[in-house]
Design an enzyme around this catalytic site. Structure first.
Site, PDB file in Angstrom:
ATOM      1  N   SER A  81      -0.037   7.908  -2.151  1.00  0.00           N
ATOM      2  CA  SER A  81      -1.281   7.149  -2.036  1.00  0.00           C
ATOM      3  C   SER A  81      -2.470   8.005  -2.432  1.00  0.00           C
ATOM      4  CB  SER A  81      -1.425   6.724  -0.572  1.00  0.00           C
ATOM      5  OG  SER A  81      -2.731   6.291  -0.329  1.00  0.00           O
TER       6      SER A  81
ATOM      7  N   TYR B  75      -1.109   8.723   8.971  1.00  0.00           N
ATOM      8  CA  TYR B  75      -0.486   8.033   7.831  1.00  0.00           C
ATOM      9  C   TYR B  75      -0.604   8.903   6.571  1.00  0.00           C
ATOM     10  CZ  TYR B  75      -0.126   5.037   3.730  1.00  0.00           C
ATOM     11  OH  TYR B  75       0.201   4.537   2.488  1.00  0.00           O
TER      12      TYR B  75
ATOM     13  N   LYS C  72       2.272  11.093   4.033  1.00  0.00           N
ATOM     14  CA  LYS C  72       2.378  11.107   2.565  1.00  0.00           C
ATOM     15  C   LYS C  72       2.314  12.553   2.045  1.00  0.00           C
ATOM     16  CE  LYS C  72       2.741   6.688   2.011  1.00  0.00           C
ATOM     17  NZ  LYS C  72       4.083   6.147   1.745  1.00  0.00           N
TER      18      LYS C  72
HETATM   19  P1  NAD Z   1       4.909  -3.191   3.010  1.00  0.00           P
HETATM   20  O1  NAD Z   1       4.781  -2.937   4.485  1.00  0.00           O
HETATM   21  O2  NAD Z   1       4.595  -4.546   2.500  1.00  0.00           O
HETATM   22  O3  NAD Z   1       6.391  -2.819   2.547  1.00  0.00           O
HETATM   23  C1  NAD Z   1       7.154  -1.804   3.152  1.00  0.00           C
HETATM   24  C2  NAD Z   1       8.515  -2.404   3.464  1.00  0.00           C
HETATM   25  O4  NAD Z   1       9.329  -1.402   4.061  1.00  0.00           O
HETATM   26  C3  NAD Z   1       8.442  -3.562   4.474  1.00  0.00           C
HETATM   27  O5  NAD Z   1       9.158  -4.658   3.930  1.00  0.00           O
HETATM   28  C4  NAD Z   1       9.129  -3.024   5.733  1.00  0.00           C
HETATM   29  O6  NAD Z   1       9.835  -4.035   6.411  1.00  0.00           O
HETATM   30  C5  NAD Z   1      10.055  -1.949   5.152  1.00  0.00           C
HETATM   31  N1  NAD Z   1      10.364  -0.810   6.028  1.00  0.00           N
HETATM   32  C6  NAD Z   1       9.525  -0.021   6.735  1.00  0.00           C
HETATM   33  N2  NAD Z   1      10.213   0.971   7.344  1.00  0.00           N
HETATM   34  C7  NAD Z   1      11.529   0.800   6.997  1.00  0.00           C
HETATM   35  C8  NAD Z   1      12.716   1.508   7.291  1.00  0.00           C
HETATM   36  N3  NAD Z   1      12.730   2.590   8.075  1.00  0.00           N
HETATM   37  N4  NAD Z   1      13.877   1.057   6.759  1.00  0.00           N
HETATM   38  C9  NAD Z   1      13.897  -0.051   5.973  1.00  0.00           C
HETATM   39  N5  NAD Z   1      12.809  -0.752   5.662  1.00  0.00           N
HETATM   40  C10 NAD Z   1      11.624  -0.326   6.163  1.00  0.00           C
HETATM   41  O7  NAD Z   1       4.042  -2.076   2.274  1.00  0.00           O
HETATM   42  P2  NAD Z   1       3.608  -1.982   0.745  1.00  0.00           P
HETATM   43  O8  NAD Z   1       2.171  -2.303   0.655  1.00  0.00           O
HETATM   44  O9  NAD Z   1       4.582  -2.684  -0.095  1.00  0.00           O
HETATM   45  O10 NAD Z   1       3.729  -0.417   0.533  1.00  0.00           O
HETATM   46  C11 NAD Z   1       4.908   0.183   0.022  1.00  0.00           C
HETATM   47  C12 NAD Z   1       4.734   1.689   0.040  1.00  0.00           C
HETATM   48  O11 NAD Z   1       3.583   2.023  -0.715  1.00  0.00           O
HETATM   49  C13 NAD Z   1       4.524   2.269   1.436  1.00  0.00           C
HETATM   50  O12 NAD Z   1       5.201   3.498   1.511  1.00  0.00           O
HETATM   51  C14 NAD Z   1       3.027   2.488   1.497  1.00  0.00           C
HETATM   52  O13 NAD Z   1       2.683   3.540   2.363  1.00  0.00           O
HETATM   53  C15 NAD Z   1       2.715   2.838   0.050  1.00  0.00           C
HETATM   54  N6  NAD Z   1       1.321   2.542  -0.335  1.00  0.00           N
HETATM   55  C16 NAD Z   1       0.821   1.283  -0.171  1.00  0.00           C
HETATM   56  C17 NAD Z   1      -0.515   1.014  -0.510  1.00  0.00           C
HETATM   57  C18 NAD Z   1      -1.101  -0.356  -0.311  1.00  0.00           C
HETATM   58  O14 NAD Z   1      -2.330  -0.489  -0.367  1.00  0.00           O
HETATM   59  N7  NAD Z   1      -0.337  -1.403  -0.091  1.00  0.00           N
HETATM   60  C19 NAD Z   1      -1.315   2.040  -1.043  1.00  0.00           C
HETATM   61  C20 NAD Z   1      -0.772   3.300  -1.207  1.00  0.00           C
HETATM   62  C21 NAD Z   1       0.560   3.547  -0.852  1.00  0.00           C
END
Ligand code: NAD
Ligand code: UDP
Length: 332
Positions: free
Chosen positions: A123, A147, A151
């Site tokens: 991120s 958080y 990362k």
């Molecule tokens: P999201 O919460 O929609 O998707 C994450 C998925 O992982 C969910 O479906 C959840 O059920 C699943 N999950 C969580 N822990 C788990 C585990 N231990 N085992 C199996 N499944 C698990 O989030 P997103 O927005 O799709 O983000 C995806 C990744 O990108 C994350 O790592 C997040 O930190 C990173 N990220 C997101 C953003 C954003 O703005 N959305 C920005 C930067 C980084």
């Protein structure tokens, strides 16, 4: 076959679509902690063929072994993790446990099965308060909350692991602000409870589920006083993963890329564009700055463009229209 952890979530589900369109087979593991099982059907509708899904936790090494045994996995894209900044301050143990241990379990099982290619969802938060804009990949990193620290720690772990075994290929992708949804309106961002992030909050105001948007701060040193971010359409972001995977297939070792557009939009610009799309449904009020927010954040997208051939294509209007369409389709 590409394993997507957290593949039913917001970014993972859109990436599943882009991978399928690029001709890759995908298999998903998700524990449904922040997603719903009906995303599997929606993905099947979009992709037009069955989607292989395992319900379970990435920390469950036995389940991971079974998945690697039953599928010919050549790369892992690791989206699974908790992602709410505020919640991470309240529940640091859960955040360190889930985000870090899931990554370690995956790396262990990948090693057992000789899988070499790994894409990690990092991120822009790892840049903290950057010294200048745009942000380049070689800027100093820091974290302001648990958080962000998960990362940072995972990035360090990945560097150590790749250093110990340089046959591994790892892409660390630092996302800026993903918004928008697939053009079908079937998948999109569907947070539980009251959203923390700007676009899901706006769409809930537009559909009448929330009364008005609070704009956090109108006294920043920006074009109109409101905060500026680099919003990238989630389908562009998803395509960035396909490009990163192709890069890994050339065995580059460890690589780090920003995935952003290079353009900063203010909160007011987002709200005004959204209002053009939906017919002025989003009322707003100015509210105090939100603790921990920075004024401006946008990427240099140059490295990803040069080395991956990746360039975001969607406009801000596309992002607003598709977010609104998804929210209207999912009124509940
Ligand atoms: P999201 O919460 O929609 O998707 C994450 C998925 O992982 C969910 O479906 C959840 O059920 C699943 N999950 C969580 N822990 C788990 C585990 N231990 N085992 C199996 N499944 C698990 O989030 P997103 O927005 O799709 O983000 C995806 C990744 O990108 C994350 O790592 C997040 O930190 C990173 N990220 C997101 C953003 C954003 O703005 N959305 C920005 C930067 C980084
Ligand atoms: N924001 C806002 N009202 C909200 C949510 C967010 O004014 O209800 C602003 C926030 O202050 C920031 C921008 O919108 O300037 C993007 O915030 P978001 O939480 O979506 O992403 P961040 O960049 O903080 O991770």
């Amino acid at each position: 076959m590409i394993l997507l952890t957290g593949g039913l979530g917001y970014i993972g589900s859109h990436t599943a679509v882009e991978l399928a369109e690029a001709g890759y087979d995908v298999v998903i593991i998700d524990n449904l902690s922040n997603s719903k099982i009906d995303v599997v059907d929606k993905l099947e509708q979009i992709i037009g063929s069955p989607v292989k899904f395992y319900k379970g936790d990435c920390q469950d090494e036995e389940l991971l072994r079974r998945i690697f045994m039953e599928n010919d996995i050549t790369a892992v894209m690791h989206f699974a993790g908790y992602k709410a900044v505020g919640e991470s301050v309240e529940k640091p143990i859960e955040y360190y446990d889930n985000n870090i241990n899931a990554t370690l379990a995956l790396l262990k099982v990948m090693k057992e099965f000789g899988v070499k290619n790994f894409v990690f969802s990092s991120s822009a938060t790892v840049y903290g308060r950057a010294k200048s804009m745009p942000i380049y990949e070689d800027f100093e990193v820091s974290a302001a909350n648990p958080y962000g620290r998960t990362k940072l720690f995972i990035e360090e772990i990945l560097k150590d692991v790749q250093h110990a075994d340089n046959s591994l290929n790892i892409a660390i992708l630092r996302y800026f602000n993903p918004i928008g949804a697939h053009k079908s309106g079937l998948i999109g961002e569907d947070p539980n409870g009251i959203p923390n992030n700007l676009m899901p909050y706006i769409t809930k105001v537009a559909t009448g589920k929330l009364d008005h948007l609070n704009i956090f701060g109108n006294d920043y040193d920006t074009k109109d006083g409101t905060g500026v971010r680099d919003y990238i359409h989630v389908c562009d972001l998803a395509l960035g993963h396909v490009k990163a995977l192709k890069k890994l297939e050339t065995a580059p070792g460890l690589v780090i890329y920003n995935l952003g557009t290079g353009t900063g939009y203010s909160v007011l610009e987002i709200v005004n564009t959204f209002n053009e799309v939906c017919g002025n449904l989003v009322k707003y009020e100015f509210a105090p700055r939100r603790a921990g927010d920075i004024d401006v954040c946008y990427a240099s997208p140059e490295k990803a463009e040069k080395e991956l051939g990746f360039k975001a294509q969607h406009t801000l209007k596309d992002m607003c229209e598709s977010s609104y369409k998804f929210e209207k389709n999912n009124l509940k």
